[in-house]
Design an enzyme around this catalytic site. Structure first.
Site, short mmCIF file in Angstrom:
data_model
loop_
_atom_site.label_atom_id
_atom_site.label_comp_id
_atom_site.label_asym_id
_atom_site.label_seq_id
_atom_site.Cartn_x
_atom_site.Cartn_y
_atom_site.Cartn_z
N HIS A 272 0.49 11.37 -3.99
CA HIS A 272 -0.31 12.45 -3.49
C HIS A 272 -1.09 12.62 -5.71
O HIS A 272 -0.56 12.45 -5.95
CB HIS A 272 0.74 13.60 -3.54
CG HIS A 272 -0.44 14.54 -2.12
ND1 HIS A 272 -1.01 15.16 -2.95
CD2 HIS A 272 -0.92 14.86 -1.30
CE1 HIS A 272 -1.95 16.12 -2.28
NE2 HIS A 272 -1.82 15.87 -1.07
N ASP A 329 1.42 11.66 5.82
CA ASP A 329 1.35 10.68 6.32
C ASP A 329 2.61 9.41 6.79
O ASP A 329 2.33 8.98 7.55
CB ASP A 329 -0.16 10.47 6.05
CG ASP A 329 -1.00 10.81 5.85
OD1 ASP A 329 -1.63 11.14 4.67
OD2 ASP A 329 -1.77 11.09 7.16
#
Ligand code: SDX
Length: 393
Positions: A272, A329
């Site tokens: 991320h 996700d």
């Protein structure tokens, strides 16, 4: 240097965006919407209530949320002429391409949304219409993927139940929506609702900063979300897990591929830009995964593969040194699949969840009368040179 470098050379300082909507601490793995921890909202709230919180800044009273729901239910129908646009899409065209075209086309039916000096009430009317029609359009796109007739919305349902009714309902029989699925969908949409200045939200803000209308600004956000490094990752995760399953479930082989600099393969759903700790949303979704699959009596082998990958990667120095953890996700696709959605629909569902965040951020930018976005650059091109006639080149 990565990202924007702000050159305060006499231009308005184009520094970091100032926003009061979402707080994110990437090192500590903290996420709050308007000051409320995501863990509490996921456990106690509903998606519509969170949408209200993000857009208007406070948790609604009972009267306020009932009125909000009523206003939305008055606008869930979509103009029949828009359906002609929808009917023209090939049934196997990617749902995100359909969503981009249909949301952008809403502006054709609501010209009052185009002028940039809308009153607060006019802006609110546009917000309600977009929130309402998004559920209908997303459910239509799903029905098209099956070759099934679309189902029209019902005023008797709440926001998420209405979406699931239009998505899984049938014209030939009354379908009851499983409360387990309603609860799971609320949690998933809450977790996706906003995430400060991510790629798609920054896109919505910069497009809106030119005084472009809300439909066009959100359409730009949908386009940005489509990319596999952003919202498209939830589809890419399932495709990755399916590939590993088809390859005999050899997780070590694929983890090594992800670490190999000469191999373009990346562990989708890991890493991320901001979280250098566990994405708090991933923790909530992982638990929800176990609960929902157990309640629905589903045994999904890709969930076992996902857990094995997570277990190995979290102990692997390559991932530890780079602070690569599972993100939102990594598990969401497994739940969407358990709820009956095809992988091509996953990013559209991400957009459905992110819509209130995009709207809230666009509204904040407009209310703050922010100047048009104009990032600067560091020029690294050719130095001065004179034109050369083609005969002499
Ligand atoms: C979302 O911004 C948001 O808030 C987004 C989002 C939201 O709610 O809006 O949270 C939603 O987009 C989540 C992210 C979904 N994308 C993926 O899961 C795709 C896989 N992840 C990567 O592509 C990557 O981690 C990014 C794009 C998410 C972040 O990339 P960064 O921060 O720019 O990291 P990087 O490319 O600079 O990589 C740093 C290092 C590199 O290795 P070195 O060059 O230092 O040796 O980490 C490696 C990368 O090769 N790396 C990975 C990896 N991610 C980074 N290696 C293997 N697998 C990965 N997934």
């Amino acid at each position: 240097l990565t990202g924007y470098v702000t050159l305060d050379v006499g231009y308005k300082n184009t520094g970091a965006t100032k926003s009061a909507i979402t707080f994110l601490d990437g090192e500590a793995g903290i996420l709050k919407y308007r000051g409320y921890p995501i863990e509490q909202l996921a456990q106690k709230s509903t998606f519509l209530e969170v949408a209200y919180l993000l857009i208007y800044g406070a948790l609604p009273t009972k009267d306020q949320i009932q009125n909000f729901q009523k206003q939305i239910n008055n606008h869930t129908l979509v103009h029949e002429d828009l359906k002609k646009f929808f009917d023209g899409y090939p049934s196997n065209s990617h749902p995100m391409g359909q969503l981009t075209g249909l949301i952008s086309s809403l502006s054709a039916f609501y010209p009052e949304s185009l002028h940039s000096n809308q009153t607060p009430d006019e802006i609110n009317e546009t917000i309600i219409k977009l929130l309402a029609k998004m559920t209908t359009i997303v459910s239509w796109i799903y029905k098209k993927s099956l070759g099934h007739p679309v189902i029209y919305p019902q005023k008797r349902f709440d926001y998420v139940t209405n979406f699931l009714y239009m998505t899984f309902g049938q014209r030939t029989e009354e379908v009851t929506i499983d409360p387990v699925i309603v609860e799971a969908m609320n949690v998933l949409l809450i977790l996706h609702a906003d995430h400060e200045q991510n790629c798609s939200t920054s896109t919505v803000r910069i497009v809106g900063s030119s005084e472009a209308n809300l439909y066009s600004s959100v359409t730009a956000g949908i386009s940005a979300l489509w990319g596999p490094l952003h919202g498209g990752a939830n589809q890419a995760v399932i495709e990755m897990l399916e590939t590993i399953k088809a390859d005999g479930g050899d997780t070590d082989k694929w983890i090594n591929k992800a670490k190999d600099k000469n191999d373009p393969f990346r562990l989708m759903g890991f890493g991320h830009r901001v979280y250098k700790n566990f994405d708090p949303r991933a923790k909530i979704i992982k638990k929800a995964c176990d609960d929902i699959l157990e309640k629905l009596g589903i045994d999904d082998e890709v969930l076992d593969i996902a857990k094995k990958i997570e277990e190995i990667a979290l102990k692997d120095p390559y991932f530890i040194e780079r602070k690569l953890y599972p993100n939102v996700d990594f598990y969401s696709g497994i739940i969407y699949r358990a709820l009956g959605f095809p992988t091509e629909m996953f990013t559209v569902l991400f957009a459905l969840g992110r819509l209130p965040g995009w709207i809230a951020q666009w509204k904040e930018m407009r209310e703050n009368k922010e100047p048009i976005g104009r990032p600067r650059q560091i020029y690294i091109g050719e130095t001065d040179r004179d034109y050369v006639d083609i005969e002499n080149r």
